[in-house]
Design a protein around this motif. Structure first.
Motif, PDB file in Angstrom:
ATOM      1  N   PRO A 178      -5.217 -12.413  -0.126  1.00  0.00           N
ATOM      2  CA  PRO A 178      -4.754 -11.857   1.150  1.00  0.00           C
ATOM      3  C   PRO A 178      -3.903 -10.603   0.983  1.00  0.00           C
ATOM      4  N   ALA A 179      -2.992 -10.628   0.015  1.00  0.00           N
ATOM      5  CA  ALA A 179      -2.136  -9.462  -0.225  1.00  0.00           C
ATOM      6  C   ALA A 179      -2.971  -8.275  -0.688  1.00  0.00           C
ATOM      7  N   LEU A 180      -3.943  -8.520  -1.570  1.00  0.00           N
ATOM      8  CA  LEU A 180      -4.804  -7.440  -2.042  1.00  0.00           C
ATOM      9  C   LEU A 180      -5.649  -6.881  -0.898  1.00  0.00           C
ATOM     10  N   ALA A 181      -6.070  -7.767   0.006  1.00  0.00           N
ATOM     11  CA  ALA A 181      -6.834  -7.308   1.174  1.00  0.00           C
ATOM     12  C   ALA A 181      -5.977  -6.378   2.030  1.00  0.00           C
ATOM     13  N   GLY A 182      -4.698  -6.714   2.180  1.00  0.00           N
ATOM     14  CA  GLY A 182      -3.791  -5.853   2.922  1.00  0.00           C
ATOM     15  C   GLY A 182      -3.553  -4.531   2.233  1.00  0.00           C
ATOM     16  N   ILE A 183      -3.355  -4.583   0.921  1.00  0.00           N
ATOM     17  CA  ILE A 183      -3.145  -3.364   0.142  1.00  0.00           C
ATOM     18  C   ILE A 183      -4.371  -2.456   0.246  1.00  0.00           C
ATOM     19  N   SER A 184      -5.550  -3.053   0.270  1.00  0.00           N
ATOM     20  CA  SER A 184      -6.789  -2.281   0.343  1.00  0.00           C
ATOM     21  C   SER A 184      -7.178  -1.915   1.775  1.00  0.00           C
ATOM     22  N   LYS A 185      -6.319  -2.251   2.719  1.00  0.00           N
ATOM     23  CA  LYS A 185      -6.545  -1.933   4.138  1.00  0.00           C
ATOM     24  C   LYS A 185      -7.884  -2.479   4.642  1.00  0.00           C
ATOM     25  N   MET A 186      -8.167  -3.712   4.270  1.00  0.00           N
ATOM     26  CA  MET A 186      -9.352  -4.383   4.798  1.00  0.00           C
ATOM     27  C   MET A 186      -9.244  -4.428   6.319  1.00  0.00           C
ATOM     28  N   ARG A 216       0.814  -1.215   0.000  1.00  0.00           N
ATOM     29  CA  ARG A 216       0.000   0.000   0.000  1.00  0.00           C
ATOM     30  C   ARG A 216       0.851   1.270   0.000  1.00  0.00           C
ATOM     31  N   PRO A 217       1.878   1.378   0.841  1.00  0.00           N
ATOM     32  CA  PRO A 217       2.716   2.589   0.801  1.00  0.00           C
ATOM     33  C   PRO A 217       3.360   2.800  -0.571  1.00  0.00           C
ATOM     34  N   TYR A 218       3.745   1.705  -1.210  1.00  0.00           N
ATOM     35  CA  TYR A 218       4.355   1.817  -2.541  1.00  0.00           C
ATOM     36  C   TYR A 218       3.351   2.385  -3.540  1.00  0.00           C
ATOM     37  N   LEU A 219       2.120   1.860  -3.531  1.00  0.00           N
ATOM     38  CA  LEU A 219       1.108   2.324  -4.479  1.00  0.00           C
ATOM     39  C   LEU A 219       0.667   3.750  -4.170  1.00  0.00           C
ATOM     40  N   ASP A 220       0.609   4.101  -2.895  1.00  0.00           N
ATOM     41  CA  ASP A 220       0.199   5.453  -2.528  1.00  0.00           C
ATOM     42  C   ASP A 220       1.180   6.510  -3.045  1.00  0.00           C
ATOM     43  N   ASN A 221       2.415   6.110  -3.229  1.00  0.00           N
ATOM     44  CA  ASN A 221       3.435   7.043  -3.716  1.00  0.00           C
ATOM     45  C   ASN A 221       3.540   7.074  -5.232  1.00  0.00           C
ATOM     46  N   ARG A 222       2.763   6.232  -5.895  1.00  0.00           N
ATOM     47  CA  ARG A 222       2.781   6.218  -7.364  1.00  0.00           C
ATOM     48  C   ARG A 222       1.796   7.244  -7.895  1.00  0.00           C
ATOM     49  N   GLN A 223       2.121   7.834  -9.028  1.00  0.00           N
ATOM     50  CA  GLN A 223       1.269   8.841  -9.647  1.00  0.00           C
ATOM     51  C   GLN A 223       0.337   8.190 -10.667  1.00  0.00           C
ATOM     52  N   GLY A 224      -0.739   8.879 -10.968  1.00  0.00           N
ATOM     53  CA  GLY A 224      -1.671   8.396 -11.979  1.00  0.00           C
ATOM     54  C   GLY A 224      -3.090   8.337 -11.448  1.00  0.00           C
ATOM     55  N   LYS A 225      -3.998   9.040 -12.118  1.00  0.00           N
ATOM     56  CA  LYS A 225      -5.383   9.072 -11.666  1.00  0.00           C
ATOM     57  C   LYS A 225      -6.026   7.695 -11.738  1.00  0.00           C
ATOM     58  N   TRP A 226      -5.698   6.947 -12.801  1.00  0.00           N
ATOM     59  CA  TRP A 226      -6.313   5.628 -12.967  1.00  0.00           C
ATOM     60  C   TRP A 226      -5.925   4.703 -11.821  1.00  0.00           C
ATOM     61  N   LEU A 227      -4.683   4.834 -11.363  1.00  0.00           N
ATOM     62  CA  LEU A 227      -4.226   4.002 -10.262  1.00  0.00           C
ATOM     63  C   LEU A 227      -4.935   4.370  -8.968  1.00  0.00           C
ATOM     64  N   GLN A 228      -5.079   5.653  -8.714  1.00  0.00           N
ATOM     65  CA  GLN A 228      -5.748   6.095  -7.494  1.00  0.00           C
ATOM     66  C   GLN A 228      -7.221   5.691  -7.496  1.00  0.00           C
ATOM     67  N   LYS A 229      -7.859   5.755  -8.680  1.00  0.00           N
ATOM     68  CA  LYS A 229      -9.255   5.315  -8.781  1.00  0.00           C
ATOM     69  C   LYS A 229      -9.368   3.820  -8.518  1.00  0.00           C
ATOM     70  N   ALA A 230      -8.397   3.065  -9.045  1.00  0.00           N
ATOM     71  CA  ALA A 230      -8.404   1.616  -8.843  1.00  0.00           C
ATOM     72  C   ALA A 230      -8.243   1.280  -7.357  1.00  0.00           C
ATOM     73  N   ILE A 231      -7.401   2.037  -6.665  1.00  0.00           N
ATOM     74  CA  ILE A 231      -7.185   1.814  -5.238  1.00  0.00           C
ATOM     75  C   ILE A 231      -8.461   2.098  -4.452  1.00  0.00           C
ATOM     76  N   ILE A 232      -9.141   3.194  -4.812  1.00  0.00           N
ATOM     77  CA  ILE A 232     -10.383   3.555  -4.129  1.00  0.00           C
ATOM     78  C   ILE A 232     -11.443   2.469  -4.320  1.00  0.00           C
ATOM     79  N   LYS A 233     -11.565   1.980  -5.563  1.00  0.00           N
ATOM     80  CA  LYS A 233     -12.547   0.930  -5.847  1.00  0.00           C
ATOM     81  C   LYS A 233     -12.201  -0.355  -5.102  1.00  0.00           C
TER      82      LYS A 233
END
Length: 211
Positions: free
Chosen positions: A142-150, A98-115
């Motif tokens: 499980p990893a995706l659940a962690g990335i999504s802060k389930m 999650r910290p890695y993705l949060d530091n990446r740029q791109g609207k599509w990525l941020q929208k994907a994270i929110i969804k």
């Protein structure tokens, strides 16, 4: 059909391990592979050796070698190893992914994270349980659940249910299949029913949240 043949072949190979390694090392190998399948993501590359075939064959070995392999130790060990593997996958996703993705740029990525966050908030519990019965799903979810802060406690409980139903359940199935061949088919039917009910519950929750 091809997948079934592969799984049966792998099960036979796993059963033959026992004669070569002995009981103590067999316990270690089985528990280690179950854990590594999701905790170290090895299941993404060798799903049959770290998944259903492994735990089912472990039950067969326990039945055929009851004097040296304790089925209770095997069942409990497999369940704990499966649970720990998913917990590690979740932790790695949450603290590193999650910290890695949060530091990446791109609207599509941020929208994907929110969804993704919204999905796990609403349907995460059911998805973790169901994913246990899907070779690559049990590695990725499980990893995706962690990335999504389930929510940690939701993941904890879903992971526990999945580990018991899948890991311990298939090990017991292998044990009884040694003397009752039809048990394996019955277990997969039960698993199918559990998955179907989980999907139905998930769809009902999704529809309720849309109203």
């Amino acid at each position: 059909m091809t997948s079934t043949i592969i799984r049966l072949s792998v099960s036979d190979d796993i059963v033959s391990w026992f004669d070569s390694v002995g009981p103590i090392l067999f316990y270690t190998v089985v528990f280690g592979l179950v854990f590594a399948g999701t905790g170290l993501f090895i299941g993404a590359f060798i799903p049959f050796i770290t998944g259903d075939s492994l735990v089912f064959a472990a039950g067969l070995v326990a039945a055929a070698n009851a004097d040296s392999i304790n089925i209770f130790v095997m069942v409990i060990g497999v369940g704990i190893a499966a649970w720990l593997g998913d917990q590690v996958g979740y932790t790695l996703g949450r603290h590193y992914g999650r910290p890695y993705l949060d530091n990446r740029q791109g609207k599509w990525l941020q929208k994907a994270i929110i969804k993704s966050d919204q999905f796990y908030d609403r349907y995460g519990w059911w998805s973790i349980v169901v994913a246990r019965f899907v070779p690559w799903g049990r590695v990725i979810m499980p990893a995706l659940a962690g990335i999504s802060k389930m929510d940690y406690y939701k993941f904890f409980s879903a992971n526990a249910v999945g580990a018991v139903v899948w890991g311990s359940g298939l090990t017991i199935a292998g044990y009884f299949t040694y003397s009752i061949p039809g048990v394996r088919s019955a277990v997969y039917i039960i698993a199918l029913v559990v998955i179907t009910l989980s999907v139905i519950a998930g769809v009902r929750t999704w529809r309720a949240n849309r109203v």
